[in-house]
Enzyme design. Sequence first.
Site, short mmCIF file in Angstrom:
data_model
loop_
_atom_site.label_atom_id
_atom_site.label_comp_id
_atom_site.label_asym_id
_atom_site.label_seq_id
_atom_site.Cartn_x
_atom_site.Cartn_y
_atom_site.Cartn_z
CB SER A 256 19.73 73.08 109.66
OG SER A 256 18.47 72.67 110.16
CE LYS A 257 21.44 66.76 104.81
NZ LYS A 257 20.96 67.24 103.52
#
Length: 493
Positions: A256-257
């Site tokens: 994810s980010k």
Amino acid sequence: MSDSVRVRFAPSPTGKLHIGGARTAIYNWAFARANGGTFILRIDDTDPTRSTDENTQIILRAMRWLGLDWDEGPEVGGDFGPYSQTERLDLYKQTAERLLAEGKAYPCFCTPEQLAADREAAQARKDPFQGYQRRCRDLSPEEAQARIDAGEPYVLRIKVPEDRGNVVIDDAVHGKVVFDAKELDDFVIFRSDGTPTYNFATVVDDALMGITHVIRGDDHLSNTPRQVMVYEAMGAPVPTFAHISMILGADGKKLSKRHGATSVEEYRDAGYLSDAFVNYLALLGWSLDGETTVIPRDVLAGKFSLERISKNPATFDPKKLDWMNAEYINAMDDKTFADEIMLPQLIEAGLVGEGFEADEAWVDALAGIVRPRTKMPADAAAVAAPVFKTAQTLEYDEKSVAKGLAKEGMGAVLDAAKSALEAVAAQDWTAANIDAALEPLPEALDVKKRLVFGAVRVAECGNMVSPPLGETMALIGRDDCLARIDRARPMAL
Ligand code: GLU
């Protein structure tokens, strides 16, 4: 036609194209290419609140940058269009009407309150079947029609056959996966607002588009039994499913980010080469032979197979991606490297102007020493910078000066180096002759070779990490090399 491979990549334009989606796209593309099949791009934009045209454009751009050409889809068309779900509403409606007419679907008028109460009651009595309690399943067609005519809101549900039993999927990655019949309820295929649900729209599309293999993330595995129900109701053949594992970050959590850049365009903008990026992503869960890491696009497109997809989650390692990128850069020939990477980077860094022209052999020689030191395109400008400076404009890196020049005895080293270099005539100013002139200095001065060459390197290039000295000095030119020693001399002790 009927037995030729047809696969699709069906992104929802609710965001940019991310690493996981890109890998799914690569696998579909490569599988189609390896089997002489058709690769379809379909835009799953049924969620109008979160889908945007801008995201669609970003996804198409990213697909083009990745080099994943699609045979049918937006901008290229095809016989099975349209290729955006919002344009296919009529097809979903027609299919739903057919299922209604055939008694394979039915309208349901249960209110959200009713559904919640039924669910609670099922929980309270520990009913093994916790799904929709089938209240409207046996309404007579007349009663149903009367309630529709009276304007009561309703959804459409699929009628899962009473005796359907367990759903078994022979997944190309996971093998046999059994879903208990109890988990299958009469799920909604059309909402009361007249929009189809994902599980319905997807299957209508996949069936009408003749998709033979559904290759997608295994977050969709749990949707698959419901989708199988729709194929069966439609009387359409069920495709082969291949559910590919998640991609994890170094900490073992879903990528994810938090793990850094996740969108394809961020990687493009950071200077990664499309070929290297595709190669790296392809290896996240697939291998050619368990060993080979550099797999050019044409080999991937020739050899990709579902059999070699791993069940286990793959870990995204930015360092391996960097390594792969450097491999691809290093494998370029000098001319390609110069044209595609070095010159654009030199212009970008302001080291040369847009219209820069130079002798081809000179550019090739520069490319030859810069390329092996370039892991990311921007490195090329940093490595080549000293060559484009002059004795007046060269910047001296403080640490390198402290380490290489500002040391007892280095003044004498520079003096000796200057005399040795002055003895090389302008027309003999080649890497080999420069090296030969400097070669005897350590012994003559009784100073370690490392120190001698370190001092000359800092004097000429301003740092300790520049490319091979003789070759760099040949490119700088004789007069400027001598002038650089003069400039550096006061910094030496
Ligand atoms: N639009 C869905 C997604 O992006 C596609 C799922 C599928 O491949 O069936 O997750």
